[in-house]
Structure formats: structure tokens, C-alpha cells
Design a protein around this motif. Structure first.
Motif, PDB file in Angstrom:
ATOM      1  N   LEU A 108      -2.228   4.706   3.488  1.00 43.39           N
ATOM      2  CA  LEU A 108      -1.155   3.968   3.466  1.00 43.39           C
ATOM      3  C   LEU A 108      -1.198   2.836   2.812  1.00 43.39           C
ATOM      4  CD1 LEU A 108       2.018   3.359   4.376  1.00 43.39           C
ATOM      5  CD2 LEU A 108       0.926   2.408   6.700  1.00 43.39           C
ATOM      6  N   TYR A 109      -2.250   2.135   3.189  1.00 42.90           N
ATOM      7  CA  TYR A 109      -2.560   0.421   2.500  1.00 42.90           C
ATOM      8  C   TYR A 109      -3.301   0.816   1.167  1.00 42.90           C
ATOM      9  CZ  TYR A 109      -1.247  -2.022   6.384  1.00 42.90           C
ATOM     10  OH  TYR A 109      -0.629  -2.671   7.417  1.00 42.90           O
ATOM     11  N   ALA A 110      -3.638   2.343   0.579  1.00 41.87           N
ATOM     12  CA  ALA A 110      -3.981   2.371  -0.481  1.00 41.87           C
ATOM     13  C   ALA A 110      -2.746   2.387  -1.600  1.00 41.87           C
ATOM     14  CB  ALA A 110      -4.850   3.674  -0.638  1.00 41.87           C
ATOM     15  N   ILE A 111      -1.724   3.131  -1.185  1.00 40.06           N
ATOM     16  CA  ILE A 111      -0.456   2.926  -1.888  1.00 40.06           C
ATOM     17  C   ILE A 111      -0.152   1.556  -1.936  1.00 40.06           C
ATOM     18  CG2 ILE A 111       1.912   3.915  -1.689  1.00 40.06           C
ATOM     19  CD1 ILE A 111       1.038   6.190  -0.210  1.00 40.06           C
ATOM     20  N   GLN A 112      -0.101   0.745  -0.847  1.00 47.37           N
ATOM     21  CA  GLN A 112       0.466  -0.657  -1.019  1.00 47.37           C
ATOM     22  C   GLN A 112      -0.411  -1.342  -2.163  1.00 47.37           C
ATOM     23  OE1 GLN A 112       2.905  -2.293   1.300  1.00 47.37           O
ATOM     24  NE2 GLN A 112       2.672  -3.630  -0.810  1.00 47.37           N
ATOM     25  N   ALA A 113      -1.663  -1.253  -2.180  1.00 47.18           N
ATOM     26  CA  ALA A 113      -2.526  -1.917  -3.042  1.00 47.18           C
ATOM     27  C   ALA A 113      -2.182  -1.373  -4.305  1.00 47.18           C
ATOM     28  CB  ALA A 113      -4.172  -1.685  -2.685  1.00 47.18           C
ATOM     29  N   SER A 114      -1.862  -0.060  -4.974  1.00 46.26           N
ATOM     30  CA  SER A 114      -1.537   0.509  -6.067  1.00 46.26           C
ATOM     31  C   SER A 114      -0.434   0.031  -6.623  1.00 46.26           C
ATOM     32  CB  SER A 114      -1.812   1.977  -5.994  1.00 46.26           C
ATOM     33  OG  SER A 114      -0.718   2.376  -5.226  1.00 46.26           O
ATOM     34  N   LEU A 115       0.507  -0.697  -6.035  1.00 39.03           N
ATOM     35  CA  LEU A 115       1.920  -1.154  -6.373  1.00 39.03           C
ATOM     36  C   LEU A 115       1.628  -1.899  -7.607  1.00 39.03           C
ATOM     37  CD1 LEU A 115       3.811  -1.352  -3.291  1.00 39.03           C
ATOM     38  CD2 LEU A 115       3.865   0.658  -4.900  1.00 39.03           C
TER      39      LEU A 115
ATOM     40  N   GLY B 160       6.995  -2.728  -2.846  1.00 38.65           N
ATOM     41  CA  GLY B 160       7.094  -2.413  -1.552  1.00 38.65           C
ATOM     42  C   GLY B 160       7.548  -3.368  -0.308  1.00 38.65           C
ATOM     43  N   TYR B 161       8.478  -4.329  -0.841  1.00 35.97           N
ATOM     44  CA  TYR B 161       9.178  -4.897   0.234  1.00 35.97           C
ATOM     45  C   TYR B 161      10.147  -4.068   1.254  1.00 35.97           C
ATOM     46  CZ  TYR B 161       7.635  -9.395  -1.640  1.00 35.97           C
ATOM     47  OH  TYR B 161       6.843 -10.418  -2.117  1.00 35.97           O
TER      48      TYR B 161
END
Length: 606
Positions: A489-496, A502-503
Motif C-alpha cells: 500500500l505504501y509503495a503505491i503511495q511513494a510511487s505517485l 493520493g489525497y
């Protein structure tokens, strides 16, 4: 013994399952692991959607199940792991097994509820197509509008009239404090005479004298001032000549005296604050004729008693008076403590006399709040109000509300954010308005450190969708962190490429929204798809890929005679490919050699 055969892949042998006679077929089907999109033959007859599946198997029953999913999912499975390839279908999914909250009546504005029973919509509204209220007992009612507002101009002033409906049946509508002169009941005390009546009007006051009569002793001995009404016979001049008639005058009896010798005592009654419709058009020099005099003490009208629904140690009474210049309004507030049956507790009765005055030069509305803290202390109370002076067209007293007040100290609400707002209200608003206070707020959530791979339980303001999911899953729902792919999940957040993508800014205000639907809504804001992968809630973002890739298994393959196909093309899109395998033998090796097969398509490859 009943025989059940399951064909999961076309062209491959069927799986034979033996069950005992008497087993419930639907219970077995739910636990069998087959997809929801299946074809069932029961003793050679295909079962339709309307057929009952909850039946007990007999000794010689033969059931064939063709488990060739066309887009369905496992029975009792939450989400298809590759559902992200069809976002329309994805938005229709729910985490049904996580639906553990009760109904709350739907979103505001959708519930068919009278404002009488709502804490969120206590206002006058037009509830078209809904049932009229059917009230019983004593309720605080907010009548429904039944037509468009009607207005007219009177003396260059706009007058607006609203027609509203309290509900079925007849009701006693109260909250106005009537003066003693407005009682429709027979006077509590009355006396009349024709013996020796004389009198005069002077300086907005009146005097009436009669020969002593024991019938008037009650009024002679009254504590003054006291609101009364009296009837006298008047003669006065008009353009059409003299007029003689009886008039009823409402006034305050302010003094009584006795004159004359003991053999011929005379009672003198003095009045002020004269009023009443009969005085309209009567000149100040009217003559009081010695033919009739009657004085009445009308039974005063009381509002209440009103019984407090909850115990408290304070009573706040809010009054509103419409007063002309120099007018005043007085009321006596009486309260007493009651038990659970609303019976008075002896020795707890108290009273005060309060009022509002208008000392200005013009008519005005006056308001007052009277805070009472009974000597009997904490408990339920009954409150009654009685106006003690007469009312008239320029002296109207109303009870705005009565509140029971409980003071609380050292109380904390760790799970809520509470705000107190105090404003100066507009006395004469130009239009009706509702309370619309607002503030810009940011939710504080837990988070995750991708470096240490630890959850940070310190609450910090965040707008990130990943923090919202983690907080919703762990803190709000109390679900274990081991059931969610936090690192992914946080890998997706970091890749934005831009964190604003991602808000997640949203408000859930319906208890019917399950945890699964909440997670799904949060993911939608970031174009992220959530799915179950072997008991782990996983995530993938719907975005451009350098190389097309997918996962093949029986859950996303469909049957077309002896062919298996998997549709990777979105509706109206041309950025994907479609693969078809025509060899059942090859399919068998592909499907059972490994749990899943990832195929990478390179330019020029096969």
C-alpha cells in the motif's frame, strides 16, 4: 449414495465428490469453493435462477456442476484479484463479510422522518409525499409547511403568512402567556351593583365609587395591584349624537378606600393601565352613569406545568415580550421537584416574579433569560408560569423555551472533536436562515514507516489515502494488521508522481457503509484497486505499465466450448491484448503445473 461431479476446466475429467444422503446441497455448495457463476444439472435437469438450492440430497441423486466462471467470483469471496481490469464492475463490489454495522436510516435528506423525531432537521419543511404526523401525548412539534409562503403589503409593510400542519387530530397549542383579561372562563370572583354608582376618568386612570356592599369585600381586601376587569355604563358624544352603553374595561386595581360615616360607607375603587377593545372610540371625558358597576377577577391563565424529561440542577427560562413604549409584562415562575410519577415532593415548591420592561420611546421586543438553581438540588422538576398583569395589543409575553441545565466538570471525549460557538444573533433577520457554521479541519491518523516497516501509532494530520486506509482498517475497525498488505500500500503511495494524486478528502456519514465499502471508496480516490490474495488484502494502482502482465488461473478464465480466453481489454480501449488457448492438453499443463502463470509479452514474441 448421492454423486456430485464438478468440471472446472472444459475437456478435463470431472472431479467426483461423494456425500452422504440427507446433506443440504446449498450448505455443501457454499463450502465447495466453486464460483458464483456455475451451471448445475440435477438428475439431468438444469437448475434455473429461481430454483431452490436449499434441499437435502437423496440416495440416488446425481448432480453435475460446470464451474466455468464467466466473470463471477468464488461464493463468499470478497473481491476478484483482477477486478481492476473492469473498474465499472469493481465499483459495484462490497466487502460483504466485513459488513458488521447496523443501519442508521440512510443519508440526511433521504430518510422519511418528521422533524419532530430528528435532531438533525429540526426546522419547518415541506415533506411532499410523506405521511402527516400522528402525535400522541405531549411532544415538541415542528409543523410541516403545506403550501408556498403567502405575503401581502399592509401600510407599506410586507406581511408573510405561512400555513403549516401539526398533524392528524386536534391539539392544544401552547407557549404564549395570556393575561388575566384574556381568560375565556367564568370569572373566579365577581360582584355587581346598581346602588350609588359614581365615577370618573382622569389622566389614564379611573375611579368608581359605590355604597358599601359585602359582595365587594373580596376586591376591597385584595393585595394590590391586581389585574381585573370591570363593567360600567358610559355616555359620550359622537357626531351622530350621544351614545349610552355598557363597556368592559381591563385594568389593574391599584387602590381601595372607604369614605363617609358608618351609616353610609362608600367603597372607592381606583384603576390604571386601562385597556380593552370597548374603549376604542370612547373619549376621555365620557360620563360614568349611576346605573351599573360590575368587577371581575378572572382566573389567571398558566403555562404548564411542564415536566422535565431529565434530572438537572438548573432551570433556565427564556421569555420574549412585545412591548409598547412604557409597557411592561410580569410573570410568576413556580417550580417544584417531582418523583418518577411526576408527583410533587413536599417542601420543594419555590417561586419568583420576574418581568420585562420597555422604557424606550418606541415599541420594541425585549428578551430575558432567568437562571434558577432550586434549593432542592439535582432532580426532575415541574415548571409553571402565570402572567400577573393584563396583556393588550402592545403588551404580549411569550415563553421561548424552558431548559434543564446540567453542569459537568472534568469531562473528556477522547474519541471526538467538539467545538463550542457563541454568536450575537440578529434580532430582525431579513430572511430565514439555518445554522451553517463551518471550519476547515484535517483528520489525524496513524501512519507507516516504509524504512523501519513499523506502524506509527502517533496521530498526525494527513490527507494521504494510504494513511486513511490504515487508520480505517486498524483503528476504526479493529482488524489485524496481518490481513493487509501495508508495504504494498505504501509503495503505491511513494510511487505517485504527485502526492496530491493520493489525497483523500471525504466524509462518511452513513452507518450502513461497511468497512469494505469504505476501503473501496478510499482506493477509488487514488485509482487504486484492492483485492484479496490468499487471505491478504492487497493493492494495485490502475496506471500505465511498461510491459503488459497478468495472472492466469481458473478464477479469471472463461469457457467457450473447448477454448479458454481471458479478456484484458477495457471497454472501448485498445491498450491491451487478448490471448486464446485452443489446446485443452496445454491448458491442463499450464493450469496445474503452477498455482499461477505470469506471461510477459514482448514485441515479436509468442
Amino acid at each position: 449414495m448421492p454423486l456430485i461431479e464438478v468440471q472446472r476446466v472444459p475437456g478435463l475429467p470431472r472431479q467426483h465428490v461423494s456425500v452422504d444422503a440427507g446433506v443440504n446441497f446449498f450448505s455443501w455448495l457454499v463450502d465447495s469453493g466453486v464460483h458464483s457463476d456455475v451451471h448445475i444439472l440435477m438428475n439431468g435437469k438444469q437448475l434455473c435462477d429461481d430454483d431452490e438450492l436449499s434441499f437435502n440430497l437423496n440416495e440416488h441423486d446425481h448432480v453435475i456442476i460446470y464451474d466455468h466462471p464467466k466473470g463471477g467470483d468464488l461464493i463468499k469471496t470478497l473481491l476478484n484479484p483482477l477486478e481492476h481490469l473492469n473498474p465499472i464492475k469493481f465499483t459495484q463490489k462490497v466487502f460483504s463479510s466485513l459488513r458488521n454495522q447496523g443501519a442508521s436510516g440512510g443519508y440526511p435528506g433521504q430518510a422519511k422522518t418528521s422533524p419532530n423525531t430528528s435532531l438533525k432537521q429540526q426546522t419547518n419543511i415541506a415533506r411532499n409525499g410523506e405521511a402527516r404526523p400522528d402525535n400522541y401525548g405531549q411532544v415538541r412539534a415542528y409543523p410541516d409547511l403545506i403550501q408556498e409562503s403567502c405575503f401581502e403589503y399592509v401600510n407599506n409593510i410586507k406581511k408573510v403568512t405561512e400555513w403549516m400542519n401539526f398533524g392528524l387530530g386536534s391539539y392544544d397549542v401552547s407557549s404564549e402567556l395570556s393575561g388575566p383579561n384574556e381568560s375565556g372562563d367564568f370569572p373566579s370572583q365577581s360582584a355587581a351593583t346598581t346602588n350609588g354608582v359614581t365615577g370618573e376618568f382622569a389622566g389614564d386612570q379611573a375611579r368608581v365609587s359605590i355604597f358599601k356592599d359585602s359582595a365587594f369585600d373580596y376586591f376591597y381586601d385584595l393585595t394590590k395591584p391586581h389585574s381585573v376587569s370591570f363593567i360600567v355604563n358610559l355616555t359620550y358624544n359622537t357626531v351622530n349624537g350621544p351614545v349610552t352603553r355598557n363597556v368592559t374595561i381591563y385594568a389593574d386595581l391599584i387602590n381601595t378606600t372607604t369614605t363617609g360615616d358608618p351609616s353610609a360607607y362608600v367603597y372607592n375603587f381606583y384603576f390604571n393601565n386601562l385597556g380593552g377593545s370597548d374603549l376604542a372610540g370612547v373619549p376621555a371625558d365620557a360620563t360614568i352613569n349611576p346605573v351599573y358597576f360590575q368587577i371581575n377577577d378572572n382566573q389567571t391563565l398558566a403555562v404548564g406545568p411542564s415536566f422535565a424529561p431529565v434530572p438537572a440542577e438548573g432551570i433556565w427560562v427564556h421569555l420574549n415580550a412585545q412591548l409598547g413604549s412604557g409597557d411592561y409584562a410580569r410573570t410568576t415562575i413556580t417550580w417544584w421537584k417531582v418523583d418518577d410519577d411526576n408527583v410533587i415532593i413536599p417542601g420543594t415548591t419555590e417561586a419568583i416574579n420576574v418581568g420585562l420592561d420597555n422604557n424606550g420611546e418606541n415599541s420594541d421586543n425585549k428578551y430575558g433569560t432567568y437562571k434558577i438553581y432550586p434549593a432542592a438540588g439535582y432532580g426532575r422538576y415541574a415548571v409553571q408560569l402565570v402572567r400577573t398583569n393584563n396583556s393588550n395589543s402592545t403588551s404580549i409575553l411569550k415563553v421561548e423555551s424552558i431548559q434543564m441545565v446540567r453542569q459537568r466538570f472534568n469531562v473528556a471525549y477522547p474519541n471526538d472533536t467538539i467545538v463550542a460557538v457563541t454568536i450575537t444573533a440578529t434580532e430582525n433577520a431579513s430572511s430565514q436562515r439555518e445554522r451553517k457554521y463551518n471550519a476547515l479541519i484535517t483528520r489525524k491518523t496513524i501512519s507507516y514507516d516504509a524504512v523501519t516497516r513499523q506502524i506509527n501509532y502517533n496521530l498526525q494530520p494527513s490527507r494521504r489515502f494510504s494513511d486513511a486506509i490504515l487508520h480505517c482498517w486498524i483503528v476504526i475497525s479493529g482488524l489485524p494488521a496481518s490481513q493487509i498488505d501495508i508495504a504494498g500500500l505504501y509503495a503505491i503511495q511513494a510511487s505517485l508522481p504527485d502526492q496530491r494524486l493520493g489525497y483523500f478528502d471525504y466524509t462518511f456519514d452513513d452507518e450502513d457503509v461497511s468497512i469494505g465499502e469504505r476501503i473501496q471508496n478510499i482506493c477509488d480516490a487514488a485509482r487504486v484497486i484492492c483485492y484479496w490474495d490468499d487471505g491478504l488484502l492487497s493493492f494495485v494502482r490502475d496506471e500505465k505499465r511498461d510491459f503488459p502482465s497478468t495472472v492466469f488461473n481458473t478464477r479469471n478464465m472463461t469457457a467457450d466450448q473447448y477454448a479458454l480466453s481471458y479478456d484484458m481489454t477495457l471497454p472501448g480501449g485498445y491498450d491491451s491484448v487478448e490471448i486464446q488457448y485452443r489446446n485443452p492438453s496445454l491448458i491442463s499443463r499450464l493450469m496445474f503445473a503452477t498455482k499461477s502463470l505470469a506471461i510477459l509479452l514482448l514485441p515479436g514474441g509468442e
